[in-house]
Design a protein around this motif. Structure first.
Motif, short mmCIF file in Angstrom:
data_model
loop_
_atom_site.label_atom_id
_atom_site.label_comp_id
_atom_site.label_asym_id
_atom_site.label_seq_id
_atom_site.Cartn_x
_atom_site.Cartn_y
_atom_site.Cartn_z
N LEU A 311 -17.98 12.91 -1.11
CA LEU A 311 -16.49 13.60 -1.20
C LEU A 311 -16.02 12.95 -2.38
O LEU A 311 -15.17 13.73 -3.11
N TRP A 312 -15.85 11.64 -2.50
CA TRP A 312 -15.24 10.71 -3.55
C TRP A 312 -15.61 11.24 -4.99
O TRP A 312 -14.44 11.45 -5.83
N GLU A 313 -16.89 11.67 -5.20
CA GLU A 313 -17.22 12.18 -6.31
C GLU A 313 -16.66 13.60 -6.75
O GLU A 313 -16.38 13.79 -7.70
N ILE A 314 -16.75 14.29 -5.79
CA ILE A 314 -16.23 15.70 -5.64
C ILE A 314 -14.52 15.58 -6.21
O ILE A 314 -14.17 16.29 -7.05
N VAL A 315 -13.91 14.74 -5.43
CA VAL A 315 -12.38 14.41 -5.75
C VAL A 315 -12.31 13.90 -6.97
O VAL A 315 -11.54 14.27 -7.82
N ASN A 316 -13.02 13.29 -7.64
CA ASN A 316 -13.10 12.64 -9.06
C ASN A 316 -13.32 13.73 -9.88
O ASN A 316 -12.64 13.75 -11.16
N ARG A 317 -13.97 14.65 -9.62
CA ARG A 317 -14.40 15.70 -10.58
C ARG A 317 -13.05 16.96 -10.36
O ARG A 317 -12.66 17.36 -11.35
N ILE A 318 -12.67 16.96 -9.35
CA ILE A 318 -11.39 17.69 -9.09
C ILE A 318 -10.09 17.04 -9.96
O ILE A 318 -9.67 17.92 -10.65
N ASN A 319 -9.88 15.89 -10.04
CA ASN A 319 -9.11 15.25 -10.89
C ASN A 319 -9.21 15.44 -12.09
O ASN A 319 -8.28 15.75 -13.06
N ASP A 320 -10.48 15.32 -12.72
CA ASP A 320 -10.79 15.69 -14.22
C ASP A 320 -10.46 17.23 -14.35
O ASP A 320 -9.87 17.34 -15.64
N ARG A 321 -10.90 18.09 -13.61
CA ARG A 321 -10.74 19.42 -14.00
C ARG A 321 -8.99 19.68 -14.02
O ARG A 321 -8.78 20.57 -14.90
N VAL A 322 -8.36 19.11 -13.13
CA VAL A 322 -6.87 19.46 -12.76
C VAL A 322 -6.31 18.82 -14.28
O VAL A 322 -5.42 19.55 -14.93
N ILE A 323 -6.64 17.70 -14.63
CA ILE A 323 -6.09 17.28 -15.91
C ILE A 323 -6.31 18.17 -17.08
O ILE A 323 -5.59 18.47 -17.84
N GLU A 324 -7.51 18.56 -17.10
CA GLU A 324 -7.98 19.49 -18.12
C GLU A 324 -7.43 20.82 -18.37
O GLU A 324 -6.80 21.32 -19.38
N GLU A 325 -7.30 21.34 -17.13
CA GLU A 325 -7.21 22.74 -17.16
C GLU A 325 -5.34 23.05 -16.78
O GLU A 325 -4.97 24.15 -17.15
N LYS A 326 -4.66 22.04 -16.41
CA LYS A 326 -3.06 22.39 -16.34
C LYS A 326 -2.41 21.93 -17.76
O LYS A 326 -1.40 22.15 -17.88
N GLY A 327 -3.36 21.34 -18.46
CA GLY A 327 -2.70 21.22 -19.89
C GLY A 327 -1.53 20.08 -19.89
O GLY A 327 -1.53 19.11 -19.39
N GLU A 328 -0.51 20.76 -20.39
CA GLU A 328 0.84 20.01 -20.53
C GLU A 328 1.71 20.02 -19.50
O GLU A 328 2.73 19.19 -19.37
N ILE A 329 1.25 20.83 -18.38
CA ILE A 329 2.07 20.75 -17.29
C ILE A 329 2.10 19.20 -16.71
O ILE A 329 1.07 18.59 -16.55
N GLN A 330 3.26 19.05 -16.23
CA GLN A 330 3.35 17.58 -15.65
C GLN A 330 3.21 17.36 -14.10
O GLN A 330 2.93 16.49 -13.71
N ASN A 331 3.19 18.46 -13.63
CA ASN A 331 2.95 18.27 -11.93
C ASN A 331 1.54 17.67 -11.79
O ASN A 331 0.65 17.64 -12.45
N TYR A 332 1.67 16.92 -10.64
CA TYR A 332 0.42 15.96 -10.19
C TYR A 332 0.25 16.61 -8.73
O TYR A 332 1.19 16.95 -8.22
N LEU A 333 -0.59 15.96 -8.03
CA LEU A 333 -0.56 16.36 -6.57
C LEU A 333 -1.30 15.17 -5.78
O LEU A 333 -2.06 14.35 -6.43
#
Length: 466
Positions: A311-333
């Motif tokens: 699951l940690w690898e999946i979360v790593n991939r989620i982190n990369d995609r969130v950074i890429e797809e939200k672009g300039e939006i400053q929100n994190y989670l």
């Protein structure tokens, strides 16, 4: 207007000049122009132009009238000076529509008024109250100087001091003018000043009314949009968790405002529950709510796209995609993602509060001790992260309680936090009951604690019972 249209109809019928319809259109066009003009007063430049034009026009007419008056009472010095004043105000009036700033013409007009005051005091005496115009000129700079307010204060200060000075003087007239005439001049000066002040007040009253109406309409529109966004988000998140084999699930979620920054999700294959998660997007309102909808799809896709990795690898991939797809939006989670197996579960925590784990066999009910190696949240570019998978046995009767930080961070009227200890105590009271009863009891405990104080964050609670 009815009489106006009827009269025009009679005229058109007999003379054939214009029809009622044509004149009606003219009247409606005039009304629209007036309405458009009033709406334009919400612009600081338009307000300054209207006030400047009105004050200058009144000053021009006043100086024409006073010029004639001084000629009649045979004060030639004031008569000739007012020719000069008329020329000044006429030029200002002509150039007002072309000027980008009214500071310079205003200062010229103020200088003219001061000189006029000095001369009027000498010939007619201080009783005539010409100094009321200096008071008026001291009130207007903050309205006329648009975005050049730094000039307004010194002009107002100087004008006020001059007004006080001239008001305290008592000068007898140096010309042979009847007291009745002087009294009439005094009344006229005060009346004109009051009239101009009232006009400016009406202009700005209208402006305040227009702004209030605009804000009210905008607020109503925004409120409707938030309600609609809330309905869409709730329907987007809503899932059927009643018919899941081997597990009993209940959840509670309430946003601080209409749209929630909390994200909860259940990952199912038919009637089998594969996993679940709770995530908390930074911020509140529509922006964080929109991010939850973006993130929900990313997490769901990655959860099923990589079934054979930890699951940690999946979360790593989620982190990369969130950074890429939200672009300039400053929100994190932050978040806690869980994957279920036959007799155990896998947990990855990304800066989120630790869940509560209850073991039926031993009766222990405590917060899970998270790994100290795990570092970082989700969605911050350039921020170092390290996610670790933790595995726990999960037998029949065991329970897992996940929640967002709004649950422990909510405050009561005494500014006390609900906190982890109160949450754990509430969970222990109803542990072992149905998941729905547990969720309802914990939620009621939270709102009983905070009393009349409004919640300061989104709240989400999930009870998973095997």
């Amino acid at each position: 207007m009815i009489f106006y249209l009827f009269g025009n109809y009679h005229y058109s019928k007999n003379k054939g000049v214009k029809t009622v319809k044509t004149r009606y259109n003219l009247v409606m066009n005039l009304k629209q122009k007036v309405k458009k003009g009033l709406n334009s007063l919400t612009s600081s430049y338009q307000r300054a132009r209207v006030v400047s034009f009105f004050v200058t026009a009144c000053s021009l007419l006043y100086h024409i009238a006073i010029c004639i008056f001084f000629h009649i009472i045979d004060i030639q010095q004031m008569f000739y000076y007012n020719f000069f004043s008329i020329a000044i105000f006429l030029l200002i009036l002509i150039f007002i529509p072309k000027l980008k700033s009214y500071v310079l013409p205003y200062l010229i007009a103020l200088f003219e008024v001061i000189v006029h005051q000095i001369m009027a005091d000498y010939f007619l005496g201080s009783y005539c109250s010409f100094h009321s115009f200096i008071l008026l000129m001291g009130l207007l700079p903050f309205l006329v100087f648009e975005n050049k307010k730094r000039y307004a204060f010194p002009v107002t200060a100087i004008s006020s001091l001059l007004y006080i000075y001239f008001s305290c003087r008592n000068i007898e007239p140096h010309s042979d003018v009847p007291q009745t005439v002087i009294f009439v001049i005094r009344c006229m000066n005060i009346t004109i000043t009051v009239f101009m002040v009232i006009f400016v007040i009406l202009i700005y009253t209208r402006v305040v009314y227009r702004i209030e109406m605009h804000l009210k309409n905008h607020s109503n529109s925004l409120e409707n949009e938030i309600k609609m966004a809330s309905v869409i988000q709730q329907s987007f998140f809503r899932q059927d968790v009643d018919n899941i084999k081997k597990y009993e699930v209940a959840y509670f979620s309430r946003p601080m405002v209409g749209v929630s920054g909390d994200l909860y999700d259940f990952y199912k294959t038919g009637d089998r529950l594969d996993g679940l998660g709770v995530f908390d997007v930074s911020g509140h309102g529509i922006s964080s709510g929109l991010v939850t909808m973006l993130v929900k799809n990313i997490i769901h896709q990655e959860f099923y796209n990589q079934k054979d990795v930890e699951l940690w690898e999946i979360v790593n991939r989620i982190n990369d995609r969130v950074i890429e797809e939200k672009g300039e939006i400053q929100n994190y989670l932050t978040g806690a993602l869980v994957r279920l197996f036959e007799d155990k579960f896998e947990l990855v925590d990304a800066g989120h509060p630790a869940p509560i784990l209850y073991r039926k066999k031993t009766g222990e009910c405590n917060f899970i001790k998270l790994s100290e190696k795990s570092v970082g949240v989700i969605g911050i570019a350039g921020f170092p992260v390290y996610y670790e998978s933790m595995f726990y046995d999960f037998e029949d009767g065991d329970e897992l309680i996940l929640f967002s930080d709004g649950v422990v961070d909510i405050k009561n009227e005494n500014d006390e936090y609900f906190g982890k200890e109160r949450l754990l105590e509430a969970a222990k009271v109803v542990i072992g009951r149905s998941s729905a009863e547990q969720v309802n009891f914990i939620a009621n405990s939270i709102y009983s604690f905070c009393g009349s104080r409004e919640q300061n964050d989104d709240l989400t609670i999930i009870v998973l019972k095997k």
